[in-house]
Design an enzyme around this catalytic site. Structure first.
Site, PDB file in Angstrom:
ATOM      1  N   ASP A  90     -80.584  -6.960  57.182  1.00  0.00           N
ATOM      2  CA  ASP A  90     -81.946  -7.294  56.755  1.00  0.00           C
ATOM      3  C   ASP A  90     -82.997  -6.650  57.640  1.00  0.00           C
ATOM      4  O   ASP A  90     -82.910  -6.728  58.876  1.00  0.00           O
ATOM      5  CB  ASP A  90     -82.152  -8.818  56.843  1.00  0.00           C
ATOM      6  CG  ASP A  90     -81.931  -9.511  55.516  1.00  0.00           C
ATOM      7  OD1 ASP A  90     -81.902  -8.824  54.468  1.00  0.00           O
ATOM      8  OD2 ASP A  90     -81.778 -10.743  55.524  1.00  0.00           O
ATOM      9  N   GLU A 187     -82.755 -14.038  44.253  1.00  0.00           N
ATOM     10  CA  GLU A 187     -82.574 -15.376  44.821  1.00  0.00           C
ATOM     11  C   GLU A 187     -83.362 -16.397  44.000  1.00  0.00           C
ATOM     12  O   GLU A 187     -84.558 -16.209  43.739  1.00  0.00           O
ATOM     13  CB  GLU A 187     -83.025 -15.394  46.295  1.00  0.00           C
ATOM     14  CG  GLU A 187     -82.882 -16.774  46.921  1.00  0.00           C
ATOM     15  CD  GLU A 187     -82.976 -16.777  48.442  1.00  0.00           C
ATOM     16  OE1 GLU A 187     -83.067 -15.699  49.059  1.00  0.00           O
ATOM     17  OE2 GLU A 187     -82.954 -17.891  49.004  1.00  0.00           O
TER      18      GLU A 187
HETATM   19  O1  KIV Z   1     -80.921 -13.714  54.969  1.00  0.00           O
HETATM   20  C1  KIV Z   1     -80.069 -14.051  54.149  1.00  0.00           C
HETATM   21  O2  KIV Z   1     -79.037 -14.633  54.462  1.00  0.00           O
HETATM   22  C2  KIV Z   1     -80.307 -13.760  52.743  1.00  0.00           C
HETATM   23  C3  KIV Z   1     -79.498 -14.521  51.750  1.00  0.00           C
HETATM   24  C4  KIV Z   1     -80.176 -15.800  51.430  1.00  0.00           C
HETATM   25  C5  KIV Z   1     -79.209 -13.755  50.548  1.00  0.00           C
HETATM   26  O3  KIV Z   1     -81.161 -12.984  52.420  1.00  0.00           O
END
Ligand code: KIV
Length: 271
Positions: A90, A187
């Site tokens: 991320d 989501e």
């Molecule tokens: O940060 C995370 O774990 C996510 C999930 C909710 C898909 O983006």
């Protein structure tokens, strides 16, 4: 230190093939060596080093305090334990506020072993997506409920219930696909919208609380093991409950349930 043999590595092409063959694939978050090892060795196709680590690992109220250094550190740990799953990391809050910033920070995560980066948002991400893809960095666009915008959204709520908002989400998903995104994560959207977007796109769609029709499913590891305190969301299933083979069995059962189309069941979905 790795005890399980490496399996055939999953790539962005593998995920596309899953979609083309209408085979479901299973994704989970992982944040460290041991969890990455267990989930990849038990058949999980995609590991997400999610900024949910802000809550489940660091104990914050939201993902907003997570930094690029945090995600880089956890990606490095996951990379050591991974046995062939495809790793997405991320880009955390405020790490992609300009196209250049997204490129610089994505490079940090790719150098730590990520194979794709995930950004939260809609059509406004198209320019950054194009730039990242041009530099060889695959992109996953996270749409629907985007936890980094929780203060703007006013809470963790289902998105796209309104037909006009739903249509906007479909259009924006197409724009991101056309900009080069190789994956869309949805989501917390009604299952009918999850289905429409999945059918409309040629790239695979991963869902969490987006119904059973998306190409892949994802859950936060701590949620599916019942480790995270507090009331679980509707889309969460605890796979450790009643499990005789511990964490390994829970992960294997999750993978089997996703691939068989048995998870999510109607009680995990939003109508
Ligand atoms: O940060 C995370 O774990 C996510 C999930 C909710 C898909 O983006």
């Amino acid at each position: 230190m790795n005890s399980e043999p490496q399996r055939k590595p999953v790539s962005v092409n593998t995920l596309k093939r899953f979609k083309d063959k209408q085979e479901k694939f299973a994704c989970l978050t992982a944040y460290d060596y041991s969890s990455a090892h267990v989930v990849s060795a038990r058949g999980v196709d995609v590991i997400l080093v999610g900024d949910s680590l802000g809550m489940v690992v660091q104990g914050h109220d939201s993902s907003l305090p997570v930094t690029i250094d945090d995600v880089a550190y956890h990606t490095r740990c996951v990379n050591r334990g991974n046995r062939g799953a495809f790793v997405i990391a991320d880009l955390p809050f405020m790490s992609y506020y300009s196209e250049l910033k997204s490129l610089e920070n994505a490079a940090v995560l790719m150098r730590e072993g990520a194979q794709m980066v995930k950004l939260e948002g809609g059509a406004w991400l198209a320019d950054s997506t194009r730039l990242l893809v041009r530099h060889g960095i695959p992109v996953c666009a996270h749409m629907g409920l985007t936890p980094q915008s929780i203060n703007h959204l006013g809470g963790y709520r289902v998105q796209g219930r309104d037909p006009q908002k739903a249509q906007e989400m479909i259009d924006e998903a197409v724009i991101l696909q056309d900009a080069g995104a190789d994956l869309i994560l949805l989501e917390c959207v009604p299952l009918a919208l999850g289905r429409k977007i999945t059918e409309r796109l040629v790239v695979p769609v991963i869902g969490i609380g987006a119904g059973p029709h998306t190409d892949g499913q994802i859950m936060v590891l701590h949620d599916m093991l019942g480790l995270f305190p507090g009331r679980p969301a509707k889309f969460v299933k605890n796979f450790l409950q009643g499990q005789s083979n511990g964490v390994q069995g829970a992960v294997a059962d999750y993978v089997e349930a996703v691939k068989a189309g048995a998870f999510p069941a109607p009680e995990h979905c939003y109508e």
